[in-house]
Design a protein around this motif. Sequence first.
Motif, PDB file in Angstrom:
ATOM      1  N   THR A 145       0.827  -1.168   0.161  1.00 49.65           N
ATOM      2  CA  THR A 145       0.133   0.417  -0.270  1.00 49.65           C
ATOM      3  C   THR A 145       1.230   1.410  -0.088  1.00 49.65           C
ATOM      4  N   LEU A 146       0.831   2.031  -1.122  1.00 52.74           N
ATOM      5  CA  LEU A 146       1.706   3.320  -1.459  1.00 52.74           C
ATOM      6  C   LEU A 146       0.715   4.960  -0.937  1.00 52.74           C
ATOM      7  N   LEU A 147       1.308   5.031  -0.228  1.00 53.33           N
ATOM      8  CA  LEU A 147       0.931   6.630   0.169  1.00 53.33           C
ATOM      9  C   LEU A 147       1.674   8.068  -0.836  1.00 53.33           C
ATOM     10  N   ILE A 148       0.800   8.338  -1.477  1.00 50.39           N
ATOM     11  CA  ILE A 148       1.952   9.837  -2.361  1.00 50.39           C
ATOM     12  C   ILE A 148       1.509  11.379  -1.728  1.00 50.39           C
ATOM     13  N   HIS A 149       2.674  11.969  -1.926  1.00 46.78           N
ATOM     14  CA  HIS A 149       2.295  13.197  -0.867  1.00 46.78           C
ATOM     15  C   HIS A 149       1.687  13.903  -2.111  1.00 46.78           C
ATOM     16  N   ALA A 150       1.436  14.615  -2.856  1.00 49.18           N
ATOM     17  CA  ALA A 150       0.795  15.583  -4.022  1.00 49.18           C
ATOM     18  C   ALA A 150       0.833  14.507  -4.843  1.00 49.18           C
ATOM     19  N   ALA A 151       0.015  13.820  -5.022  1.00 46.54           N
ATOM     20  CA  ALA A 151      -0.343  12.976  -5.540  1.00 46.54           C
ATOM     21  C   ALA A 151      -1.161  12.909  -7.027  1.00 46.54           C
ATOM     22  N   SER A 152      -1.745  14.800  -7.263  1.00 44.27           N
ATOM     23  CA  SER A 152      -2.226  15.344  -8.341  1.00 44.27           C
ATOM     24  C   SER A 152      -1.401  16.293  -9.019  1.00 44.27           C
ATOM     25  N   GLY A 153      -0.109  16.068  -8.501  1.00 43.83           N
ATOM     26  CA  GLY A 153       0.822  17.661  -9.199  1.00 43.83           C
ATOM     27  C   GLY A 153       1.906  16.511 -10.365  1.00 43.83           C
ATOM     28  N   GLY A 154       2.515  17.258 -11.058  1.00 41.41           N
ATOM     29  CA  GLY A 154       3.139  16.940 -12.259  1.00 41.41           C
ATOM     30  C   GLY A 154       3.759  15.562 -12.027  1.00 41.41           C
ATOM     31  N   VAL A 155       4.939  15.745 -11.031  1.00 40.32           N
ATOM     32  CA  VAL A 155       4.919  13.980 -10.744  1.00 40.32           C
ATOM     33  C   VAL A 155       4.944  12.874  -9.914  1.00 40.32           C
ATOM     34  N   GLY A 156       3.931  13.660  -8.983  1.00 40.51           N
ATOM     35  CA  GLY A 156       2.688  12.444  -8.717  1.00 40.51           C
ATOM     36  C   GLY A 156       1.801  11.863  -8.796  1.00 40.51           C
ATOM     37  N   TYR A 157       1.337  12.839 -10.432  1.00 42.94           N
ATOM     38  CA  TYR A 157       0.087  12.260 -10.877  1.00 42.94           C
ATOM     39  C   TYR A 157       0.757  10.940 -11.825  1.00 42.94           C
ATOM     40  N   ARG A 169      -1.607  -0.822  -4.135  1.00 43.16           N
ATOM     41  CA  ARG A 169      -2.780   0.272  -3.669  1.00 43.16           C
ATOM     42  C   ARG A 169      -2.309   1.566  -3.541  1.00 43.16           C
ATOM     43  N   VAL A 170      -2.833   2.052  -4.357  1.00 38.62           N
ATOM     44  CA  VAL A 170      -2.205   3.643  -3.961  1.00 38.62           C
ATOM     45  C   VAL A 170      -2.885   4.503  -3.437  1.00 38.62           C
ATOM     46  N   ILE A 171      -2.686   5.596  -2.391  1.00 42.47           N
ATOM     47  CA  ILE A 171      -3.548   6.503  -1.258  1.00 42.47           C
ATOM     48  C   ILE A 171      -3.046   7.729  -2.042  1.00 42.47           C
ATOM     49  N   GLY A 172      -3.545   9.204  -2.450  1.00 37.81           N
ATOM     50  CA  GLY A 172      -2.915  10.204  -2.471  1.00 37.81           C
ATOM     51  C   GLY A 172      -3.340  11.257  -2.198  1.00 37.81           C
ATOM     52  N   THR A 173      -2.361  11.521  -1.377  1.00 41.46           N
ATOM     53  CA  THR A 173      -2.391  13.613  -0.955  1.00 41.46           C
ATOM     54  C   THR A 173      -2.976  14.882  -1.944  1.00 41.46           C
ATOM     55  N   ALA A 174      -4.380  15.094  -1.854  1.00 38.71           N
ATOM     56  CA  ALA A 174      -4.708  15.853  -3.048  1.00 38.71           C
ATOM     57  C   ALA A 174      -6.032  17.304  -2.737  1.00 38.71           C
ATOM     58  N   SER A 175      -5.909  18.243  -3.076  1.00 46.15           N
ATOM     59  CA  SER A 175      -6.589  19.024  -2.561  1.00 46.15           C
ATOM     60  C   SER A 175      -8.128  18.425  -3.190  1.00 46.15           C
TER      61      SER A 175
END
Length: 304
Positions: A145-157, A169-175
């Motif tokens: 299970t992976l957490l991505i900080h800033a998952a909607s940004g250029g690198v994160g997406y 499984r991916v969990i991503g932080t975003a607005s």
Amino acid sequence: MTYTEYGDPSTLDLTDAPMPKASPGSVVIRVERASVNPVDWKVMAGGLDGLIEAVFPVVPGWDVAGMVEAVGPDTPEFAPGDRVASYGRTHLIHGGTYAEYVALPADLVTTIPDGVDVDVAAGLPLTGLTALRSLETLDLSAQDTLLIHAASGGVGYLAAQLARESGARVIGTASARHHEKLRAIGVTPVSYGEGLVERVREVAPDGVSAVADFVGGVREDTLAVLTEGGRHVSIADPSVEEVGGRWVWVRPDAARLRALLEKVAAGTLEVPIDRRFALADAAEALEVSRRGEADGKLLIDATR
């Protein structure tokens, strides 16, 4: 576009320069698109002065897509007219991609597959290779299970899409406004900011086995949700190495860039594009990036 000393984007000037030379083992690329990355304005401000020598005047930019104009001696892998792309960071900050032509070592350059347009080919190199190197460092599997900080940004997406391919499984932080965008690629979104640890624990009660930080300033949140023996990387916070993490730097890699471009051609990797700027308007593009106003890649159109 050049600058003669460190400063903000307003120091950029549209200038004439000699045509780059096709030295042995290099190619001269007629630039169609360069892409804007936050590192571009950070470099302009002197942010990498302690790491990379700058030779003024500097042409900014490391991402490029275009057409081979000329090849140097003993460069059989390319020919004039080839469609090519590159993450063109070299050992000097000098001759970048915000220009009509750029000369690069051939081993930094790859051809663009059929079906990939020039905008996407230019927008992919730095962000895509950063995402790929981060995930390769984490060595994900379907059990993670992976957490991505800033998952909607250029690198994160891009990292989120690539991570989903591994079966993790991916969990991503975003607005909140980007949550649906993440759900559409199979990512569980959570809002960033105060209370993040609790929100991650709500969707992953046992914690996460891997974390990719693409924003910085989240080390303690990472450690609070990481399981024992978990792996974590950051591209923005070197202090993670003090607590068992890896500080990751992107490397130019033509073979890996080609592999990413083939994913785009196959329809398994999406590179969102925000808008294009004329070459003479590069300073405006950098300011948009610096203010964080882009929703996708910002491109410099060197043909206008």
